[in-house]
Structures are given as structure tokens and as C-alpha cells.
Enzyme design. Structure first.
Site, mmCIF file in Angstrom:
data_model
loop_
_atom_site.group_PDB
_atom_site.id
_atom_site.type_symbol
_atom_site.label_atom_id
_atom_site.label_comp_id
_atom_site.label_asym_id
_atom_site.label_seq_id
_atom_site.Cartn_x
_atom_site.Cartn_y
_atom_site.Cartn_z
ATOM 1 N N CYS A 152 39.564 -26.785 -2.033
ATOM 2 C CA CYS A 152 39.170 -27.186 -0.690
ATOM 3 C C CYS A 152 38.107 -26.250 -0.163
ATOM 4 O O CYS A 152 37.825 -25.217 -0.758
ATOM 5 C CB CYS A 152 40.376 -27.139 0.232
ATOM 6 S SG CYS A 152 41.093 -25.499 0.232
ATOM 7 N N CYS B 247 0.849 -1.168 0.000
ATOM 8 C CA CYS B 247 0.000 0.000 0.000
ATOM 9 C C CYS B 247 0.884 1.216 0.000
ATOM 10 O O CYS B 247 2.075 1.138 0.263
ATOM 11 C CB CYS B 247 -0.874 0.005 1.236
ATOM 12 S SG CYS B 247 0.123 -0.181 2.710
ATOM 13 N N CYS C 227 3.047 2.051 2.951
ATOM 14 C CA CYS C 227 4.312 1.356 3.146
ATOM 15 C C CYS C 227 5.471 2.287 2.832
ATOM 16 O O CYS C 227 6.526 2.243 3.458
ATOM 17 C CB CYS C 227 4.429 0.146 2.229
ATOM 18 S SG CYS C 227 3.107 -1.023 2.396
ATOM 19 N N ASP D 100 -14.170 8.677 -21.073
ATOM 20 C CA ASP D 100 -13.753 10.022 -20.733
ATOM 21 C C ASP D 100 -13.495 10.749 -22.050
ATOM 22 O O ASP D 100 -13.037 10.147 -23.006
ATOM 23 C CB ASP D 100 -12.473 9.949 -19.893
ATOM 24 C CG ASP D 100 -12.064 11.308 -19.396
ATOM 25 O OD1 ASP D 100 -12.951 12.079 -19.010
ATOM 26 O OD2 ASP D 100 -10.859 11.598 -19.404
#
Lengths: 887, 125
Positions: free
Chosen positions: A143, A75, A78, A574
Site C-alpha cells: 500500500c 571559477c 566559487c 617547453d
């Protein structure tokens, strides 16, 4: 060979000149170097441990900029949490977290705060930081101590978050921040320790971590599985032929010595029983392993059904072949090894075909992932350099030559060209790009070469967002899937129980030989049931449908959006930016009361300087075209939905609609009529008043997009009520509506009231879609049953929208609805097919038709039906790939 | 009814009941995930004919990382879906593939393979 830390020369190890410092052995080329080292070891070690520190991000004031992807912000609040946590750190000058792009931008003083601390702050705020993962092959590790050494060294490198080295595979997995460290540097760190390092594959950015990296491997695994299934099929299919032949000796008219009861046939049956074992445990091994692990998990699946079925058939047949005498009648001593072989063969074939078909279903997303560019030609410190695309950072200047792929999103800074954007927008005609135009990553530069500034990189690019959105949508659930979910948990155990009860019923009430009938019915029931067809029905169509959308520049957010989109009855468009192009221009100036045209334009433009309204921009541009020098306004005040007012050169200027003029008691005189004429032509007139006296009208007009009319006609033809919504005055709105044949208009709607108007339509009992630009219309998009956002450039992940159209055309709306309808139809076909198949197949297999018509299904046919039912579902879904819009 | 029929009937019914109990009514054990030092709740899930563990308990509001290890090549388990979190991953056989998300609200969320044959449950507390 190892390297002398002082002079950097390579020395043969063990060297006679060496020194111990902090538990580590350093070797030198000469005693001089050794002496230098021992005098001040820290100086040299720090050189080793700080290789190639990233400096190009440091500005002259010593502030370093860092861009960190943040994962799992849910959100907008945050962002505040993270910013607060970051700002607590000393040395952090600026912290800004962008929710939409999931990025944290931090400016900090590297001397006061370390990168790790910044990352830690984000973590302690409860979030994870994104990163890139690099896999390097490392040779000559002998190793476990080599492992620790390399790991330690890598972790000390700035920008490296974690490193793990694996001795067995001779490789290192390194998580790093691409903005801080670069691959060659990381490699150098390892090489400086005298281990040759090499890249095993291309590095992978955080976005595509889960899917892109193993994509090839997945493909390979799939291919391998396909071949295995095919060879398993061939093996069992070849054996099936003699198996069938010897299982029905009477049917095929075999010679007498091969008929039932003969010793030879019994011997052949025993052999078949033995040969069945590799069929079951090699060709059918996956049924057993799958069934076993499922049972351990207290679940059951297709494998359980097949494994149980063939095991039952084999056990019975083996007993019949081995000790036929235990059966009370000879007829009972029959074998079904053919069932074992044929079922295994057919189901394997079906599964192989399904893998092939499914590969096609996911082609769309694969294509998108394949679009990702690999390298970029970046100009850093005046030098051109090819870097992996993951290492491009914000504000990098990138050079693109003709025929090359544009690596990331950005803005053109120099040069011009035409760019093929069809892979992202679906629009086949190349787009002209000039200075300040936006370019999209993964599109192809056609003609000229140009430079651009990276504005979005990594997981923020349009392509990365598109991939993420498509993957998310493909993994979402369509509500229709709920029926399947309800059934599927109970399906397989129910089938097993039905099979068992059928066995009992046939044994108790069936005709003689009842044991044979009971067994055959049970095996057939187990084998015919196909949970896969049921489970696949919805997701596979959804995957193809969503993928098809992406190919056409339509991003469908979720299965739910897809399902709602096909139920729509009304669509609200729109006006500005959706029906019209959205860049209005100044068309008319009418002056009165002794004012001059230029004068009123100057006042209007000067007032609008302080406003951010798109119509204002048109006026300012109109003034600029006439080379007018604007004056800074004072006391600016905007009245939403009415107009603006300010003082210019000591004069009180009011600019706005009729309501605004009424508010200021301005007598408009005959301007009113002139204004109405302009509005009737689809222009937006604005009155201007100077010191309380009407001075004239300035009018701006927006052009209708070329294909809006056609698209609206299609929407109407699809049975949708088309409504226009606008903040503009009713006359202008109606004029535009007339041009595109829209009957219903909501005009003079304040931005915040758009959502309310959508609600009104919904209260009329309609499923309403709203189409807008996604920025000003966000509340309306969210209120609508389906919000369609018309994408603006590279910003594709528009939060409020259910469907995003990357390409600006309204035709996309019609296409999106048609695609949703086609996909839902496909899903319904699949579901109907799967339910119908199982709903009919299982009872018939259980012998429900026998008492009435004497019809009983052979297990061989059941096997074939089962094998091809899921292939049919996938093939049907793939038909959607050929979807073409009806335009 | 003859003796064998009675035996078959009783055996069939008992078996059916047993199966129903085993698959539907017996509870399998939930695995509670521990939070690692980096604040992530992390666990390994083996995928082979199903998910094990298949019931996982985590805390809300903290990031979760489920590492899936697919130990089979059968195509069924190729994908894992977490529809509630809009997450999916393609599981490469014999490789650990992480899936990360943060469950915000307590509740029960399912995860499953593409066909819904393999299922697991995430209990968020």
C-alpha cells in the site's frame, strides 16, 4: 514477519504483544520485551532509526571527515564562496574546496553539525552537491503507506540525501553520499522494515549518471528501434514489388486485360490503395508522428518532408483509382502507390543502416565507459572486503592481485608489479610500479600483487575525467558547424515552399499532362531533400575523431580546439619535462679557490633545501647519493631567473647563474670558461660563491626523452616551425636544441614571460601551439592558440589546455595534429557532400534540367538517394576510425 | 492563363506565405521556470518530434535542471546537446534524464538534438 525492536527476533504479525508509540505500532515476541520497550521506547527506536552508522571515517578526536562532490563550479572564486559558507557552520573544523577535482573536503564534529547542514551550506552558496544514485527493488509493498514508511526511514539514515519509493515499479531510488552510507546499510534499513530489498543493477556514481546508467538500456532501445525499422522495411519492400509492376503495366508488358483502362487493373489499383494504408500508418507511422509533433512545435524535419510527400502521392492516386472520370483526360488518372511503398521502404532501410553505423561511431566512448571497474578489494579495520567501486573513499588501502583491474587512482604503498596502462595512455608497454608510484584506475595489474592508497575516487579518477572530457568534447561544436546551423533552421520549410512553387510552375507552364508532372515534381522535391545528412555531417565526424584521440591517449577539449589544431604553423616546446624527461641529475662538480668538491656540493644542496626548483632537487639528490648530511639554511632568498642565496653555518652562500654572480659582484675567474664548456654539452651549470668568493660550479643535466628527436622531425616534416622555450641559459638551451634539431630557441625566459614570447610569435602572424606540463606553463598554454599539456600521471583535466596528452611522448603532439587534420578533412568532405547533394538534388528534383535536357528525376530514385545520403555521411565519418598516424 | 491555373497559383503562393509565417515569423510561447525549494530551476521537457516547451526562460547564476523525457524511439532525438554549456545526454526512451548546469551570463543559448533538427532555446535573464 516483522522484527521485535527490543531483542531483534522475528515475530509473527499481528502479535499479541504490541505497543503504540508516536503513532506507530511496535510488535514484540513476549511480554518481557514489551515491558522493556514501554519503559524506554526511545532507546530502541533510536537503534532502529540509526542503523549501522558509518564510523570508520571518525578519527580518535571525534572529527569526522567528509568528501562531497560539488557540481557546477565555474571559477576558482566559487571555491572561496563555498568555503566561506562552510566555515560559518559551528563544528566545522576545516573546509577546503578543490576547484580542479570539484570536491569539498570538510572536517567536522558530528555532534555539533549534521551532514545535512553541511550540504545545505553548499546549496545556499549556490552550488549542488554530487551524489550517487542507488536503485533498489523492493518486494512485498502492498500500500501507499509502505511507501511513506520506507521513505521516512531511508531519509533518517545518515548519508542518504533523498529517497523516493515507487509502488508501481516496486523500487526505490536513493541518492546518497558514498562516503557516508554504503549499499548494504541502506538495504538493511529497508529489510529491517520487513521488505526484502535487492539490487536491480550496479549502483551508479554521479559522474556517469546521465550516460552510463542507461547505456545498456539505450543500447537495447537502439537495437529494438533497428529491428522495428528493419521489419517495417521488409513489409513495405515486399509490397513494393507488385506495386511497381502494376503501376507501369505498359513498361512491363503485362497482358492486355491488365493494361490501363481495364476494370481488372482499376480493381488492383483500388486494392493497392487499401494496402498502402498499413504501409503508411504502420511502416511509415514514425513519419506521421514525427511530422505531427514537429508541426506542433512550429518546426519541420525530415519526417515532415516524407509524410507530406507520400500523403500527396497517396491522395492523388486514390482519387485517380476511385473516380478516374473526374479527370479531364485519361492520362491524368494515374496512380503512384509504388512511390508510397518504395519511399517508405527505402527510408526505413536507410534509417536502420544509419543506426548501425552510428553505433560504431560512438564505440570509443562506450569502450571507455566499459573500462570502469566494478569492485575493489579494500582493507578496512584489517579485514579484506569487496566493495562496489563507488564506495571506495579517499585513503582506503586497496589490494590488487595479478591480472586484476586497479579500481581507482592511487599511490603504491606496498609491493611492486608491472601494470598495463595502454587503455588509458595508449602506450602498449607495461609500466613498472614500485612503492610511491602512481597507479591509474582501470589499468590492469600484470605480474605482482601490491597495495595502494586511494588518492582519487569517484568522479576524480583519471578515467572519470577522461570520460567527462571526451563527452564534453563530443558535445561541443566545431566553429565550422555554424554554416550548418545557419541553414538548418530554414532548410525544411524552404524545401516545402520550393516544392509548392515547383508544383505551381509545372502546373502553369509544364507540358501535358501538367497536373501529373506538377505532382511528381513536388513529391520528388519533398523526398530528395535530406536535412539529416546536413545535420549529421559535423557532429558525427567530431565524435569519431575525438573518440579516436582518446584511444591514443590524446584528449581533445572541444571541436574548436580540433579545428584550430589543423591550422597551426608554429609549435613551441617547453624544454624541461617536454623535450627532456624532466628529472635532472647532478653530473659535474668543479671546485676552485681551495674549496673541495664535497664542500661545494654540501653548501649548494643545503641552500637548495629551502627551494622548490627541480634543478635544486637534482643537487639535493646528488648530495644524498654521496651520503652528505645537509644543514638547514637561514635567511633564504630566491631571485627568480637568477638563483638563490642563504646562510649556511654562518657562511653567506650564493648559488645561481652568471647574472646572479654579477649581482653579488663575484669574480668568476676561469670558472666562466669551464661553465661554457658544460653548457655546450647541454648541461646546466650553476656557480656557487661562499662569502663573496667564487667556490666552484655544480652542473646538472636532464636527459632528452628517447623519441623527442624523431617526434620533432615529424613536426617539421608536417611544415611546422618548431621553437624551444626555456628558462635555462642560451648555451645549454642551444646544446639541447642541437641534439633534437631545433633551430629557434627562446632561452633565459622567466616563467612569467613565456606567455609574452608566445604572443610575439603570434604577432608574426602565426597560429601557435604551446606544449608544456600545464602547471608552470599555464599562462603560456592559455595564450597560445592551442595549448597542449603533457599529462602528469592521473591529473588529466588540465584547465589551461586545449589538448591533453596523457602519455608523456612528444609524438602525441604530432599525432594530435594529424588527427585534427584528418577529422577536419572528414568534416569538410561530409559538409561538401551534404551541401552538394541537397544543392544539386533539390533543383534537379524540381525539374530545373527539364527545359534543357528533358531530364526529370523519378520519385523512386529520389527516395533511394535520400535514404542513402545520411548513411554515406555516417559511413564516411566511420572511416576515421581507421585513422593511423603517419610516423 | 486558365482559371484553374490562376487558382493553383494563388493557392500555392498563399500556402507558401502561410508556411513561412508559421515556421519563421510566429513566436511560440516561452515557458518561465520556477525555482524549487532546493534552489534549482527545474522543468520537464517532453521530447517528441521536438522539444516542448522549446523556449525556456531561466535566471542567471542559479543552477538549472532540465529533465528530458523522450517519448519516442526514433533515433533522431536520442541525444540532446547544450553546446554552450558543454553538456550532452543520451536520452533513454520513456525515462526522465536530467541535465544540470548553471548559466552564468544572461543571453540566449540553444539546445538541440545531435543533427540539429530539433531545437530549443534557453533564455537566461
Amino acid at each position: 514477519m516483522i522484527r521485535d525492536p527490543v531483542c531483534g527476533m522475528e515475530v509473527e504479525s499481528p502479535s499479541e504483544y504490541y505497543s503504540q508509540y508516536e503513532g506507530q505500532k511496535y510488535e514484540f515476541c513476549s511480554s518481557a520485551c514489551k515491558a522493556k520497550f514501554e519503559a524506554d521506547p526511545g532507546q530502541y527506536i533510536s537503534v532502529v532509526s540509526k542503523p549501522g552508522k558509518t564510523t570508520y571515517r571518525v578519527s580518535s578526536d571525534g572529527i569526522e571527515r567528509l568528501q562531497i562532490p560539488v557540481i557546477d563550479m565555474h571559477c576558482t572564486s566559487c571555491t572561496l564562496t563555498i568555503e566561506k559558507e562552510l566555515k560559518k557552520l559551528p563544528g566545522v573544523k576545516k573546509a577546503h574546496v578543490n576547484y580542479a577535482t570539484e570536491q569539498a573536503y570538510v572536517e567536522y564534529l558530528p555532534l555539533e553539525v549534521k551532514t545535512e547542514e553541511i550540504l545545505q551550506a553548499i546549496k545556499s552558496a549556490g552550488y549542488q552537491t554530487g551524489q550517487a544514485t542507488l536503485k533498489l527493488g523492493i518486494r512485498k509493498m502492498h500500500c501507499a503507506c509502505c511507501v511513506t514508511k520506507i521513505e521516512e526511514e531511508l531519509r533518517k539514515t545518515p548519508g542518504v540525501l533523498s529517497a523516493s519509493v515507487d509502488l508501481a515499479t516496486e523500487s526505490a531510488t536513493i541518492n546518497y553520499l558514498p562516503s557516508m552510507a554504503q549499499i548494504p546499510e541502506i538495504k538493511r534499513v529497508i529489510e529491517r522494515l520487513n521488505y526484502p530489498a535487492f539490487e536491480t543493477g550496479s549502483p551508479v556514481a554521479a559522474v556517469s549518471k546521465a550516460i552510463a546508467e542507461p547505456e545498456d538500456e539505450n543500447q537495447k532501445a537502439r537495437e529494438k528501434e533497428y529491428r522495428t525499422l528493419l521489419s517495417k522495411f521488409i513489409f513495405s519492400a515486399i509490397l513494393s514489388i507488385p506495386f511497381i509492376l502494376f503501376s507501369y503495366p505498359a513498361l512491363f508488358g503485362l497482358p492486355a486485360q491488365l493494361q490501363k483502362g481495364s476494370d481488372l487493373l482499376r480493381f488492383i489499383w483500388l486494392t493497392m490503395g487499401v494496402i498502402s494504408l498499413p504501409i503508411m500508418f504502420w511502416s511509415g507511422s514514425h513519419f506521421y508522428s514525427g511530422a505531427l509533433s514537429a508541426i506542433k512545435n512550429r518546426s519541420a524535419n525530415m519526417h515532415t518532408l516524407i509524410a507530406t510527400g507520400i500523403t500527396a502521392a497517396w491522395l492523388y492516386s486514390s482519387v485517380a483509382a476511385l473516380v478516374p472520370d473526374i479527370f479531364p483526360s485519361e492520362a491524368l488518372a494515374d496512380v503512384f502507390f509504388d512511390v508510397v511503398a518504395v519511399v517508405v521502404a527505402l527510408v526505413n532501410l536507410g534509417m536502420a543502416l544509419e543506426i548501425r553505423a552510428k553505433g560504431k561511431s560512438s564505440e570509443a566512448i562506450k569502450k571507455l565507459i566499459g573500462l570502469q571497474p566494478k569492485t575493489a578489494r579494500v582493507i578496512r579495520n584489517g579485514k579484506e572486503m569487496d566493495v562496489p567501486v563507488e564506495e571506495v573513499v579517499l585513503d582506503d588501502i586497496i589490494l590488487v592481485r595479478p591480472g586484476e583491474k586497479i579500481p581507482v587512482d592511487g599511490t603504491v604503498t606496498e609491493g611492486s608489479s608491472s601494470v598495463d596502462e595502454s587503455m588509458i595512455t595508449g602506450e602498449p608497454i607495461p609500466v613498472e610500479k614500485n612503492k610511491d608510484d602512481e597507479v591509474i584506475g582501470a589499468t590492469i595489474n600484470k605480474t605482482g600483487s601490491f597495495r595502494f592508497k586511494a588518492t582519487k575516487v569517484g568522479k576524480d579518477t583519471a578515467l572519470a575525467q577522461i570520460i567527462k572530457m571526451v563527452q564534453e568534447a563530443q558535445s561541443s561544436k566545431a566553429p565550422i558547424q555554424r554554416i550548418v546551423d545557419l541553414v538548418s533552421g530554414y532548410f525544411v520549410p524552404t524545401v516545402i515552399i520550393i516544392a509548392m512553387i515547383s508544383f505551381v510552375v509545372w502546373y502553369d507552364f509544364g507540358p501535358s499532362p501538367n497536373l501529373i508532372y506538377a505532382l511528381v515534381v513536388m513529391v520528388t522535391t519533398l523526398i530528395i531533400a535530406c536535412p539529416c545528412a546536413l545535420g549529421l555531417a559535423t557532429p558525427i565526424s567530431l565524435m569519431v575523431g575525438v573518440g579516436k584521440g582518446a584511444e591514443n591517449g590524446i584528449l581533445i577539449r572541444s571541436g574548436e580546439a580540433l579545428e584550430t589544431a589543423q591550422k597551426l604553423n608554429a609549435i613551441v616546446l617547453d624544454k624541461t619535462g617536454t623535450i627532456t624527461a624532466g628529472n635532472p641529475s647532478l653530473t659535474d662538480m668543479i671546485s676552485s679557490n681551495g674549496f673541495k668538491d664535497e664542500e661545494i656540493l654540501l653548501y649548494a644542496a643545503s641552500v637548495e633545501k629551502a627551494s622548490e626548483h627541480p634543478l635544486g632537487e637534482a643537487i639535493i639528490k646528488g648530495a644524498a647519493d654521496r651520503s652528505l648530511t645537509l644543514i638547514d639554511p637561514n635567511n633564504f632568498n630566491a631571485v627568480p631567473g637568477h638563483g638563490v642565496q642563504a646562510t649556511v653555518q654562518g657562511k653567506q652562500i650564493v648559488l645561481g647563474n652568471e647574472k646572479m654572480m654579477k649581482k653579488f659582484n663575484i669574480n668568476l675567474g676561469d670558472l666562466n670558461q669551464r661553465s661554457q664548456q658544460l653548457a655546450d654539452d647541454g648541461k646546466t651549470p650553476m656557480y656557487i660563491a661562499v662569502d663573496g668568493k667564487a667556490a666552484g660550479i655544480v652542473a646538472v643535466a636532464d636527459t632528452v626523452k628517447p623519441d623527442s628527436k624523431e617526434a620533432i622531425a615529424h613536426l617539421k616534416k608536417m611544415g611546422l616551425e618548431v621553437v624551444m622555450i626555456t628558462g635555462d641559459n642560451p648555451r645549454t638551451a642551444k646544446a639541447i636544441a642541437r641534439q633534437v634539431n631545433i633551430d629557434r630557441v627562446f632561452a633565459e625566459v622567466l616563467p612569467e614571460d613565456k606567455a609574452f614570447n608566445i604572443k610575439k610569435l603570434q604577432q608574426e602572424g602565426k597560429k601557435v601551439a604551446m606544449v608544456g606540463d600545464g602547471i608552470n606553463d599555464a599562462p603560456a598554454l592559455a595564450q597560445a592558440d592551442i595549448g597542449l599539456a603533457i599529462g602528469t600521471g592521473t591529473d588529466v583535466a588540465i584547465e589551461a589546455s586545449d589538448i591533453t596528452l596523457i602519455k608523456g611522448s612528444l609524438k602525441g603532439v604530432a599525432l594530435a595534429i594529424q588527427l585534427s587534420k584528418a577529422t577536419m578533412k572528414n568534416i569538410r568532405q561530409n559538409l561538401f557532400g551534404a551541401f552538394f547533394y541537397n544543392g544539386l538534388g533539390i533543383p534537379i528534383a524540381a525539374g530545373i534540367l527539364y527545359p534543357f535536357f528533358g531530364v526529370l528525376l523519378s520519385p523512386l530514385i529520389a527516395g533511394a538517394a535520400m535514404a542513402f545520403s545520411s548513411v554515406t555521411v555516417v559511413t564516411n565519418a566511420n572511416r576515421l576510425r581507421r585513422f593511423k598516424a603517419k610516423m | 492563363m486558365t482559371l484553374d491555373q490562376i487558382i493553383v497559383t494563388i493557392a500555392g503562393l498563399i500556402l507558401s506565405g502561410g508556411l513561412a509565417w508559421y515556421f519563421w515569423f510566429s513566436e511560440s510561447k516561452a515557458t518561465r521556470i520556477q525555482t524549487t525549494s532546493s534552489g534549482v530551476q527545474e522543468t520537464l521537457i517532453t521530447v517528441k518530434g521536438g522539444y516542448s516547451p522549446d523556449i525556456i526562460v531561466v535566471k542567471a547564476g542559479k543552477p538549472v535542471r532540465l529533465n528530458f523525457l523522450r517519448e519516442e524511439t526514433a533515433a533522431c532525438s536520442e541525444q540532446v546537446l547544450l553546446p554552450d554549456f558543454h553538456k550532452q545526454a543520451t536520452l533513454t526512451p520513456f525515462k526522465t534524464i536530467p541535465v544540470e548546469f548553471t548559466p552564468e551570463k544572461p543571453g540566449e543559448y540553444g539546445f538541440q538534438c545531435a543533427m540539429g533538427m530539433f531545437r530549443g532555446k534557453l533564455i537566461v535573464e
